[in-house]
Design an enzyme around this catalytic site. Structure first.
Site, PDB file in Angstrom:
ATOM      1  N   LEU A  33      39.808  39.146  28.214  1.00 25.77           N
ATOM      2  CA  LEU A  33      40.995  38.651  28.912  1.00 25.77           C
ATOM      3  C   LEU A  33      40.671  37.374  29.673  1.00 25.77           C
ATOM      4  CD1 LEU A  33      43.963  39.169  29.479  1.00 25.77           C
ATOM      5  CD2 LEU A  33      43.318  40.398  31.538  1.00 25.77           C
ATOM      6  N   LYS A  45      41.910  39.992  50.035  1.00 21.40           N
ATOM      7  CA  LYS A  45      41.173  41.166  49.530  1.00 21.40           C
ATOM      8  C   LYS A  45      42.018  42.433  49.593  1.00 21.40           C
ATOM      9  CE  LYS A  45      36.650  39.520  50.190  1.00 21.40           C
ATOM     10  NZ  LYS A  45      35.453  39.803  49.465  1.00 21.40           N
ATOM     11  N   GLY A 101      24.792  24.519  53.858  1.00 26.41           N
ATOM     12  CA  GLY A 101      23.663  24.919  53.019  1.00 26.41           C
ATOM     13  C   GLY A 101      23.690  24.341  51.623  1.00 26.41           C
ATOM     14  N   HIS A 158      26.090  31.861  59.676  1.00 26.08           N
ATOM     15  CA  HIS A 158      27.340  31.282  59.184  1.00 26.08           C
ATOM     16  C   HIS A 158      28.262  32.395  58.698  1.00 26.08           C
ATOM     17  CE1 HIS A 158      30.261  29.054  56.896  1.00 26.08           C
ATOM     18  NE2 HIS A 158      29.952  29.766  55.834  1.00 26.08           N
ATOM     19  N   HIS A 173      37.496  23.957  50.865  1.00 24.77           N
ATOM     20  CA  HIS A 173      38.157  24.709  49.796  1.00 24.77           C
ATOM     21  C   HIS A 173      39.157  23.873  49.008  1.00 24.77           C
ATOM     22  CE1 HIS A 173      36.821  27.420  52.972  1.00 24.77           C
ATOM     23  NE2 HIS A 173      36.476  28.218  51.996  1.00 24.77           N
TER      24      HIS A 173
HETATM   25  N1  GLN Z   1      24.661  28.842  52.657  1.00 23.53           N
HETATM   26  C1  GLN Z   1      25.696  29.182  51.739  1.00 23.53           C
HETATM   27  C2  GLN Z   1      26.241  27.943  51.064  1.00 23.53           C
HETATM   28  O1  GLN Z   1      26.320  26.939  51.664  1.00 23.53           O
HETATM   29  C3  GLN Z   1      26.831  29.919  52.425  1.00 23.53           C
HETATM   30  C4  GLN Z   1      27.888  30.358  51.461  1.00 23.53           C
HETATM   31  C5  GLN Z   1      29.001  31.210  52.057  1.00 23.53           C
HETATM   32  O2  GLN Z   1      29.267  31.177  53.206  1.00 23.53           O
HETATM   33  N2  GLN Z   1      29.679  31.975  51.267  1.00 23.53           N
HETATM   34  O3  GLN Z   1      26.631  27.971  49.918  1.00 23.53           O
HETATM   35 ZN    ZN Z   2      31.024  30.135  54.113  1.00 20.14          ZN
END
Ligand code: GLN
Ligand code: ZN
Length: 763
Positions: free
Chosen positions: A18, A117, A436, A645, A698
């Site tokens: 799918l 979610k 990161g 984070h 995003h």
């Molecule tokens: N250190 C990760 C990155 O920068 C953190 C990812 C996340 O918060 N999902 O990709």
């Molecule tokens: Zn993140």
């Protein structure tokens, strides 16, 4: 024979057919007919699997081209105005996909519906939007056509739909959502009547909100709604399915509903079973969800059978046997796995195998001796797992026992630490950093692929990765960032990368689980005591620091996140497994510090999603989750700075716990919500340093210097200026270099401008 069923089956296809079809359709590579043909093929295969295994009913209505909540939204014509859907007309598949994925009209973007979610799973549903003055109506016949398809095969369908109250609960609206209930019940009645006409015997209405502490007015609405619905039908019988927890305070209400069958999740709430059996009304059937739909272990059939036999006697054959919830949340077929150790393979059970477990139980309830022998043998696997050397490590178990209070505490307080760290790090006001990862380019992905299939040697692969790190460090120097990262090019995935370097983890070839739409994840399986095989990140960070005068952050995935995004052991409490992971990471943290790394980030993006559904268990969970973070982090000296984070913005309710993690710096997602997160700090003063993300990674939009100055200034109203960091709100893995260049240049300039203003103020 006692009847059997499952609440739903994975829809993505054994080989992700799918996913492939959807993505081709979206790229215009195949037409709608072809897509629908593939959809039908998957449905038919799923039904035949259920039938051949011997289930009493096959489930219809669990198939979806994107999300089953969205299916209902489309079926009842609840299309938000911005999609320009003609009132009362048929909802076609393109409108359906527009709601899920957004679209453009005359060059302008039409935003997709939100995605969230589904309860405590990693499955995301499309949030229904309820608009005032809109009546629901029956807007397509897909479900009824699927029923026909199934009946044409000579099979007996049980139809599943999200229940009306859960649908409203999951939706968003600017007014009281219960106002929509009468119109919704109206359209549900029409659906049920149509199903009745099709000679469907059972309809399963999923009401997982019954495991939550719902307000009284919602409880009352349940009674009203189901009374109303049951009046509209004669032959058709309703089953209410609760899952992901126990019924708790809703139990008596549910037992009194005028319906024929109640499904309960005995895996999540075994403690309720006896009480339910005791109180269970004479005119109803109890569907016992006793095979775990959320995990991948073989069930202890011997133990379960004993329990079921007793209940069956009390309830006089009025029981059905089922999976605890839909099997949507686990991989499809264990037989596809060719590389798992044979012994471990024998401990596992995926969706297809779980169906067999259900059927065999029903065969044995009435003392079928031949099959009981089978169950005895089956259960031997569980015994062998208990004792196996691959599962048990004496040294790990001993180490867990030795965890002392001082493992969880830094020596000095944050303020004293800050003084020491400032001296060592020498950072300006409003220091800049990133989260990161940097873009995962084609070169990186290709190198990884070639290395995996043995086309390039490990030396060549690592050389390519080192070159990538060199490039990423050079970029950051050029932007003028203060605290650097190595960029994570060597990581395929933030959990898989660590799992591959830990004992007790295994990876499947084909264990895909739908996350949303065509997106699937392949969670690792934690089967044994966890230990670090070798140093995991050290050589990469060492290299990155060796080519930079500015500090480079060590970068680790936290214990709770690793746990949360894996299938976990069911033979010991989650918190024990988490502690084991935490200890392995503690060693890595220590090694990084020994190397001279001055700041180490431990990511916990999944900490919040691990929160139990029921508030009364919050405290228990947060206590162990936070202890685990501390086991990993509090090992460092006071002058070493710990970062963490998290990428979500709703943490008003857990902020006090977050501060107990005592990370020196926390970076969080705020850009998407325009710093709304900072409302949390009005009531609670976060004691350490914060980097409220000022760049929403995003989307493709690149923020201007002014945008970012505005957001930092906004943050400075709730956080003291000398405790603010300047950073994006998540990793940059999914972005393009062009966007990153532009945004990070602007970000550094924004910090620079504000430094001038604030430094002047303070002098
Ligand atoms: N250190 C990760 C990155 O920068 C953190 C990812 C996340 O918060 N999902 O990709
Ligand atoms: Zn993140």
């Amino acid at each position: 024979m006692i009847k059997t069923h499952i609440l739903g089956y994975p829809r993505i296809g054994t080989n992700r057919e799918l996913k492939i079809a959807l993505e081709s359709y979206w790229k215009n590579e195949i037409d709608l007919k072809t897509l629908e043909k593939i959809g039908k093929k998957i449905r038919v295969k799923n039904w035949i699997t259920q039938y051949k295994a011997g289930l009493s009913y096959v489930t219809v209505g669990d198939f979806s081209y994107y999300d089953h909540v969205l299916n209902l939204t489309a079926m009842i014509g609840s299309i938000p105005k911005r999609f320009n859907h003609l009132e009362k007309s048929l909802v076609d598949i393109n409108t359906y996909f527009h709601m899920a994925r957004g679209c453009t009209r005359k060059g302008n973007p039409i935003y997709a519906c939100e995605m969230t979610k589904f309860f405590d799973t990693n499955y995301h549903y499309i949030v229904p939007e309820l608009e005032i003055n809109k009546d629901f109506y029956l807007s397509n016949n897909n479900l009824f056509n699927e029923v026909k398809e199934c009946q044409n095969l000579g099979l007996k369908p049980k139809v599943v739909l999200i229940g009306p109250l859960t649908y409203l609960w999951l939706a968003k609206s600017s007014i009281n959502k219960l106002n929509f209930l009468p119109s919704l019940i109206n359209v549900y009645s029409k659906i049920l009547k149509k199903l009745e006409k099709q000679n469907v015997e059972w309809v399963q209405l999923d009401e997982p909100i019954l495991v939550l502490d719902i307000p009284k007015i919602w409880k009352d609405s349940f009674e009203r709604a189901y009374k109303n619905l049951s009046k509209k039908i004669k032959k058709l019988k309703i089953m209410i399915a609760s899952y992901f927890g126990g019924l708790g305070k809703n139990l008596d209400m549910v037992l009194s509903l005028p319906i024929k069958n109640i499904h309960i999740d005995v895996v999540r709430a075994p403690q309720e079973l006896n009480l339910i059996v005791e109180k269970f009304p004479d005119d109803k059937i109890l569907s016992i969800g006793i095979i775990d739909g959320r995990n991948i272990w073989k069930a202890n059939l011997k133990k379960i059978l004993k329990k079921l036999k007793k209940i069956n006697i009390v309830l006089k054959n009025r029981i059905w046997i089922s999976s605890s919830c839909s099997l949507l949340h686990i991989p499809i077929d264990l037989n596809k796995e060719k590389n798992i150790n044979k012994k471990i393979l024998n401990w596992l059970s995926f969706a297809k195998q779980k169906i067999d477990e259900i059927v065999i139980l029903s065969k044995c309830i009435n003392n079928d001796l031949k099959n009981e022998k089978y169950i005895k043998d089956y259960t031997k696997a569980i015994e062998s797992r208990k004792k196996c050397y691959m599962v048990n490590s004496k040294s790990v178990k001993e180490r867990i026992k030795k965890i002392k209070k001082n493992y969880l505490i830094r020596n000095k307080s944050y303020l004293q630490r800050k003084f020491l760290q400032n001296k060592k790090l020498n950072l300006p006001l409003l220091p800049t950093t990133t989260i990161g990862s940097f873009p995962q380019t084609k070169i990186i992905r290709l190198a990884r692929k070639k290395f995996k299939i043995g086309k390039i040697s490990i030396e060549t692969y690592e050389q390519i990765m080192r070159y990538q790190i060199l490039f990423i460090i050079a970029k950051q120097k050029r932007y003028g960032i203060d605290m650097l990262v190595h960029g994570e090019p060597e990581r395929n995935d933030m959990v898989e990368y660590f799992g591959e370097n830990l004992k007790g983890f295994l990876f499947t070839n084909n264990g895909w689980v739908q996350s949303y739409g065509s997106r699937c994840v392949k969670p690792p399986i934690i089967y044994g005591d966890v230990e670090r095989k070798n140093q995991i990140t050290v050589r990469w960070i060492k290299y990155a620091q060796s080519i930079s005068l500015k500090p480079v952050k060590g970068m680790l995935t936290g214990p709770v996140t690793i746990l949360q995004w894996s299938f976990v052991r069911d033979d010991q409490p989650k918190e024990i497994t988490c502690k084991q992971i935490a200890l392995a990471l503690r060693d890595e943290v220590k090694d990084l510090e020994k190397l001279g790394i001055k700041a180490i980030q431990i990511d916990e993006p999944a900490l919040r999603e691990g929160l139990p559904l029921n508030k009364k268990y919050y405290k228990y969970y947060l206590n162990w989750a936070i202890s685990c973070f501390k086991i990993s982090s509090a090992v460092v000296k006071d002058e070493t700075q710990i970062h963490t984070h998290m990428c979500y913005s709703q943490f008003n309710d857990i902020i006090a716990y977050i501060s107990e993690m005592d990370a020196d710096v926390i970076t969080i997602e705020t850009a998407r919500s325009n710093m709304n997160l900072l409302n949390a700090f009005k009531f609670f003063e976060y004691p350490n340093e914060i980097g409220p993300g000022i760049y929403d990674i995003h989307t493709r939009n690149v923020p201007s210097i002014e945008d970012m100055i505005f957001l930092i200034k906004k943050a400075a109203k709730s956080i003291p200026i000398d405790r603010i960091w300047v950073n994006p709100d998540c990793g940059l893995k999914t972005r393009k270099w062009k966007e990153v260049d532009y945004s990070l240049n602007n970000m550094v300039k924004a910090a620079y401008e504000l430094r001038k203003i604030f430094n002047k103020k303070s002098s």
